[in-house]
Write a protein that holds these residues in place. Structure first.
Motif, mmCIF file in Angstrom:
data_model
loop_
_atom_site.group_PDB
_atom_site.id
_atom_site.type_symbol
_atom_site.label_atom_id
_atom_site.label_comp_id
_atom_site.label_asym_id
_atom_site.label_seq_id
_atom_site.Cartn_x
_atom_site.Cartn_y
_atom_site.Cartn_z
ATOM 1 N N ASP A 873 80.564 27.722 28.837
ATOM 2 C CA ASP A 873 80.138 26.513 29.553
ATOM 3 C C ASP A 873 80.081 26.765 31.057
ATOM 4 O OD1 ASP A 873 79.989 25.199 27.150
ATOM 5 O OD2 ASP A 873 81.927 24.177 27.357
ATOM 6 N N SER A 874 81.034 27.524 31.563
ATOM 7 C CA SER A 874 81.067 27.801 33.006
ATOM 8 C C SER A 874 79.886 28.665 33.420
ATOM 9 C CB SER A 874 82.382 28.497 33.366
ATOM 10 O OG SER A 874 83.492 27.693 33.010
ATOM 11 N N ASP A 876 76.930 28.887 31.812
ATOM 12 C CA ASP A 876 75.692 28.107 31.682
ATOM 13 C C ASP A 876 75.580 27.027 32.755
ATOM 14 O OD1 ASP A 876 74.480 29.475 29.634
ATOM 15 O OD2 ASP A 876 75.345 28.254 28.048
ATOM 16 N N GLU A 877 76.730 26.620 33.299
ATOM 17 C CA GLU A 877 76.725 25.662 34.410
ATOM 18 C C GLU A 877 76.085 26.297 35.640
ATOM 19 O OE1 GLU A 877 80.021 22.476 35.626
ATOM 20 O OE2 GLU A 877 80.580 24.525 36.223
ATOM 21 N N GLU A 879 73.829 28.856 35.449
ATOM 22 C CA GLU A 879 72.421 29.105 35.124
ATOM 23 C C GLU A 879 72.237 29.016 33.613
ATOM 24 O OE1 GLU A 879 69.537 32.972 35.033
ATOM 25 O OE2 GLU A 879 70.724 32.677 36.877
ATOM 26 N N PRO A 880 71.381 28.123 33.135
ATOM 27 C CA PRO A 880 71.178 28.014 31.680
ATOM 28 C C PRO A 880 70.763 29.366 31.094
ATOM 29 C CG PRO A 880 70.149 26.166 32.812
ATOM 30 C CD PRO A 880 70.597 27.120 33.881
ATOM 31 N N ALA A 910 80.791 31.476 38.453
ATOM 32 C CA ALA A 910 81.383 30.726 37.343
ATOM 33 C C ALA A 910 82.903 30.672 37.416
ATOM 34 C CB ALA A 910 80.951 31.343 36.016
ATOM 35 N N GLY A 913 84.489 27.092 38.007
ATOM 36 C CA GLY A 913 84.308 26.235 36.837
ATOM 37 C C GLY A 913 85.195 26.666 35.683
ATOM 38 N N ARG A 917 88.307 24.559 33.869
ATOM 39 C CA ARG A 917 88.335 24.310 32.430
ATOM 40 C C ARG A 917 89.602 24.885 31.785
ATOM 41 N NH1 ARG A 917 82.768 24.729 33.606
ATOM 42 N NH2 ARG A 917 81.544 23.050 32.604
#
Length: 927
Positions: A873-874, A876-877, A879-880, A910, A913, A917
């Motif tokens: 998730d971090s 993709d946050e 960059e998808p 990342a 992030g 998390r």
């Protein structure tokens, strides 16, 4: 209360037995637990009786004089228990000889005299008269191609594509059909529709395809009429028959079918039809004497309605059936005369259009030209397709999806195995394996049903045979195919071809493919206790061992030859499926050992003591050579791959003092790969057994439940309804794999289903034929309940288990005349007889793990799914798509930290992030 049900082993399933001495099987239902048979009595025709002492009730040899062709006997059985109980007589079963004696085939093979084109479909007919009382009429028929017979306008049966595909160069089979109810006193007519199907197809690589068997189809039939006065007469195909082309203008397995309804000959199978403009049949010659077909018939099994209608970007109508299947379409349509409706098939869509590139040279297109009278109904007859989607063009008027139905066809085998669990994706994975088996068990076990191939690849069925036997009764189906394997092997001086029937180049031996000669018969023995088949196939197994033992030479290492290796290992490039992580020589020598071991066991069972000793000595020599060459003293394989360790562990090639080390290394490789699969055709069927057999339950669970590519559940998460040929046949972006060999219906990777039955569900044969069964469920982490059910030769068996807090509840049903060896998850053991049983066991405990931080190792992070998903998730946050780009190529090592992974560039962005998390996860853990 005790009752008995008798079954005559007649794999054709059409009311006839295809051997003069068919084996007998009976199952017993008993309310008393622990019931065991002491003896049985078999009665034939109300007078002749035979006695069986002991427990034998499966494939019991025929105890009466051999049957003659068309001879009918009535058989029933009753049983006596060791407790003094007894059953009433079973319901009687009629046994009718459906075979012919040698030299009794008198029909000629006939064909069109001047066909319009190669592989030209046609019609043939004749008339005959009956003036006496008929007692019985029996039709024997075959074709080099596919055919259907109608008598007095009525099709003689509901089979399709008969007589199926056998090794035509060596063996033809005939159907036997009781047609007494169709013949009339007075004038009668026989009509035959026929086409080339497999016999006139072109085979080989896409650029070098050629016909192997014939340019034109031909048929042969003989109708035996038995009269009440004892006389007998025959109607046989010969030059007096009349022929014509009909509405089927063109037909092919790959091509599809073109049907012009304006050219039909209605009533051609009725007496009095005017065939004056038809031509005399061409006699091809005396048809090679066919043998009785022993495999189940191909039939229409199921109908599936359209579930969605789509419009493609090009404006075409595309219908979706919601299930990748094998068969064809049936349409109802009304429109002007000459209207042409085209049906084009494909397994998937790409960019909203049919993905036809994977079909290669297969047109997979059916065409119907309307006669223009009222509503018309049509279904192609001599072809089949693999598809989920169909593009429909030329439809007159408004399209009605209710007017199109998918007809599922395959060999009509009895379903015998079921599995389900608390994870819906795993349950769907199992169902996908079932559908892929259905689609590829059409006359013979094929690799795929949609492209210009559909061949009986030996390696595919070798790895899938245990799963096939877990899902369906495949004894007759695979026994028939093994007969073709033996004949092709004899023609190749002991070498087993890559495909059976062999339509490719001159065979060369290849490990895992040729080993179908040993593995498949052994599976049939294990699952059905078929000792007669072992005896029949021993010469084939022995010949294969002689070939590969010579290739290995005095050092007992099979090396340096062509091999497929661990075919379709996910590391192999799209255009070179054999270039994987495992040295092909390791695969070859491992299979040399396995086949030698199996051949030794086969020989011992069929009473060939000298051969048993010879092959056992060979196996031991190969094992020593394998260990010396490929296993280091520290327990490392020379190919440090998932498949290499899985083969060594599961084939019992791992030295006892290094087994745990090798199992630990396999588990470590699986972890390092992010719990993504790293095996191809050879490693995939055995890796989970190797893990669970080595006590690596958590690793097996993570590997099973992985949804990222490559994994079993990746395809399921992408909407697959069958098993794919490649782990990534469909890429995450929805594009089709660029390789020239891509199928979405290919059962090899579905071999996982047998492990689901035996290990996760916990039901397996401990002795041949489930005479003794093993009940040993494995509650993998993440699965809360599971069941497995199987119709054994002795009756229905079932295991259910579920979690209840820290306890595992196991409930099992054991059929009469069997016992079960029970091993519960906490080590409890028991032996039980028939009946329903219930146990409680302590659930396996899960180790506590330290919270993850940036200082944790990558191995520690990947072992905690919540932390791993936090990392994804971090990323993709930032960059998808970044998470998949990084995670798919990361080795999750113990000596590398999370901070090091996120050291620089886009990855470093990342870090914040991920820390946020991970802090949240630690808070949840404390709470």
């Amino acid at each position: 209360m005790i009752s008995t049900t008798l079954r005559i082993e007649q794999p054709s399933g059409d009311g006839f037995v295809m051997t003069p001495a068919p084996p007998l099987t009976w199952t017993t239902s008993a309310e008393t637990g622990g019931w065991m048979q002491a003896s049985a009595e078999i009665e034939c025709d109300g007078s002749i009786r035979a006695h069986v002492n002991g427990r034998a009730s499966v494939l019991v040899p025929w105890p009466f004089p051999p049957l003659s062709p068309r001879e009918t006997s009535r058989v029933r059985v009753r049983v006596f228990g060791v407790d003094g109980s007894s059953s009433d007589w079973s319901e009687p079963v009629d046994v009718v000889g459906g075979f012919l004696e040698e030299g009794d085939w008198t029909a000629h093979a006939i064909a069109l005299p001047a066909p319009d084109d190669v592989a030209q479909p046609g019609l043939a007919r004749t008339e005959f008269s009956i003036t006496k009382e008929i007692r019985r009429a029996t039709l024997y028929a075959t074709a080099l191609g596919a055919y259907q017979v109608a008598i007095n306008g009525v099709d003689v049966d509901d089979q399709v594509l008969k007589p199926g595909w056998t090794s035509y160069s060596h063996r033809l089979v005939h159907e036997t059909t009781d047609v007494t109810s169709l013949v009339l006193h007075g004038s009668n007519a026989i009509g035959i529709r026929f086409a080339g199907a497999w016999a006139t197809e072109s085979y080989g690589p896409p650029s070098r395809q050629q016909r192997v068997y014939a340019d034109q189809p031909h048929v042969a039939a003989q109708l035996v009429l038995e009269f009440a006065d004892g006389d007998e007469s025959r109607v046989i195909t010969d030059s007096t028959w009349r022929t014509a082309t009909g509405a089927v203008q063109a037909s092919g397995i790959y091509l599809g079918e073109r049907f012009d309804a304006r050219r039909e000959h209605p009533g051609f199978a009725l007496a009095g039809f005017d065939d004056s403009d038809w031509r005399p049949a061409a006699v091809v010659g005396e048809a090679r004497e066919p043998e009785a077909r022993r495999s189940p018939a191909v039939r229409r099994i199921e109908e599936i309605a359209v579930c969605d209608v789509l419009q493609s970007p090009s404006g075409r109508i595309v219908v979706d059936f919601g299930q990748n299947l094998v068969g064809r379409l049936r349409i109802r349509v009304k429109g002007p005369r000459g209207t042409t409706v085209m049906l084009r098939h494909a397994e998937v869509l790409e960019d909203g259009e049919l993905a036809v590139r994977p079909l290669r040279n297969a047109a997979a297109t059916d065409t119907y030209i309307l006669r223009g009278e009222n509503e018309e109904s049509w279904e192609p007859e001599f072809t089949f397709h693999g598809f989920r989607y169909a593009e429909i063009s030329g439809w007159p008027g408004d399209f009605d999806p209710d007017a199109v139905t998918a007809i599922v066809i395959h060999s009509d085998m009895e379903r015998t195995g079921w599995f389900g669990c608390s994870d819906p994706l795993i349950t769907r994975l199992h169902e996908n394996a079932v559908w892929s088996m259905r689609g590829n068990f059409l006359s013979l076990p094929t690799d795929c049903p949609q492209r210009d191939e559909r061949l009986g690849w030996t390696g595919d069925i070798q790895v899938f045979a245990p799963t096939a036997a877990s899902l369906f009764d495949v004894r007759g189906f695979l026994a028939s195919w093994l007969r073709d394997l033996t004949l092709e092997q004899q023609a190749a001086e002991g070498i087993v071809p890559f495909v059976v029937p062999n339509v490719l180049s001159s065979p060369v031996p290849a490990a895992a493919w040729g080993d179908a000669a040993t593995v498949v018969p052994w599976v049939l023995y294990e699952r059905y206790d078929d000792r007669a088949l072992l005896a029949d196939q021993f010469a084939s197994a022995s010949a294969w061992l002689d070939v590969i033992a010579r290739r290995a030479g005095p050092d007992h290492l099979w090396s340096g030859d062509f091999q497929f290796g661990d075919w379709l290992d996910p590391t192999a490039p799209p255009e070179n499926a054999g270039e994987g992580a495992t040295n092909p020589d390791i695969v070859a020598t491992a299979y040399l050992f396995r086949s030698a071991q199996i051949a030794s066991r086969m020989a011992a069972i069929v009473g060939r003591t000298t051969d048993a000793e010879r092959f056992e000595e060979l196996a031991e020599s190969v094992k020593r050579a394998f260990v010396d060459e490929y296993v280091t003293p520290a327990g490392r394989m020379m190919s440090d791959s998932q498949t290499a360790y899985a083969l060594a562990l599961q084939f019992d090639l791992a030295p006892e003092d290094r087994r745990q080390i090798m199992a630990a290394r396999l588990a470590e490789l699986v972890r390092e790969n992010g719990y993504r699969i790293g095996t191809g055709f050879v490693g995939t069927p055995v890796i989970q057994d190797a893990l669970t057999g080595g006590g690596k339950m958590r690793e097996a669970a993570r590997l099973l439940m992985q949804t990222e590519n490559p994994s079993w559940l990746y395809a399921v998460s992408m909407g697959a309804t069958t098993t794919w040929e490649r782990w990534d046949s469909l890429r995450p972006d929805g594009s089709v794999n660029p390789g020239g060999m891509t199928s979405f219906n290919h059962y090899a990777f579905g071999a996982i289903a047998d492990w689901l039955h035996r290990v996760v569900g916990g039901l397996a044969p401990a002795e041949a034929g489930y005479r003794v069964m093993r009940i040993a469920p494995t509650p993998l982490p993440g699965i809360d309940h599971a069941f497995v059910e199987h119709t054994t030769p002795y009756g229905r068996a079932r295991v259910d288990w579920r979690r209840a807090g820290q306890t595992i509840i196991v409930v099992a049903t054991v059929p009469p005349n069997t016992t079960a060896q029970v091993e519960l998850p906490d080590g409890q053991r028991a032996t039980v007889g028939s009946g329903k049983h219930r146990w409680s066991a302590a659930a396996p405990s899960e180790p506590e793990r330290e919270p993850i931080s940036l200082a944790s190792s990558l191995a520690e992070l990947i072992d905690q799914p919540s932390a791993y998903h936090a990392l994804r998730d971090s990323l993709d946050e930032v960059e998808p798509g970044l998470a998949e780009e990084i995670c798919a190529h990361t080795r999750w090592l113990r000596g590398r930290t999370v901070a090091e992974l996120l050291g620089e560039g886009r990855r470093a962005s990342a870090r914040d992030g991920l820390e946020r998390r991970l802090d949240a996860l630690r808070g949840e853990s404390v709470a």
